[in-house]
Write an enzyme that holds these catalytic residues in place. Structure first.
Site, mmCIF file in Angstrom:
data_model
loop_
_atom_site.group_PDB
_atom_site.id
_atom_site.type_symbol
_atom_site.label_atom_id
_atom_site.label_comp_id
_atom_site.label_asym_id
_atom_site.label_seq_id
_atom_site.Cartn_x
_atom_site.Cartn_y
_atom_site.Cartn_z
ATOM 1 C CE LYS A 130 -23.436 -17.514 3.121
ATOM 2 N NZ LYS A 130 -24.711 -16.963 2.756
ATOM 3 C CB CYS A 131 -15.246 -17.820 -1.209
ATOM 4 S SG CYS A 131 -13.857 -17.493 -0.124
ATOM 5 N N GLY A 132 -14.878 -20.693 0.575
ATOM 6 C CA GLY A 132 -13.980 -21.813 0.801
ATOM 7 C C GLY A 132 -12.564 -21.420 1.165
#
Length: 73
Positions: A40-42
């Site tokens: 979810k952080c990229g």
């Protein structure tokens, strides 16, 4: 759920990246790569390589199972 014939190494339930609950006992007879990801952080450049690995060896039974690390909210 505890599996009677499942070694303790596999007898663990986890949430997948999609939020589904799975128990590794269901996959104990297959080769698997368990990946702790920061999905979810990229910062996910490893996903392309993991997908290529999966496509190459899935026909031979390889499972790539991803679990969120929850360290990068």
């Amino acid at each position: 759920m505890t599996y009677a014939a499942c070694p303790s190494l596999y007898d663990h339930q986890f949430n997948t990246l999609q939020g589904e609950k799975i128990n590794l006992c269901d996959y104990q007879s297959k080769p698997m790569l368990v990946v702790n990801t920061a999905s979810k952080c990229g910062f996910t450049p490893q996903f392309n390589s993991l997908e290529a690995l999966y496509k190459k060896y899935h026909g031979k039974g390889l499972l790539v199972i991803g679990f969120p690390s929850n360290d990068f909210n």
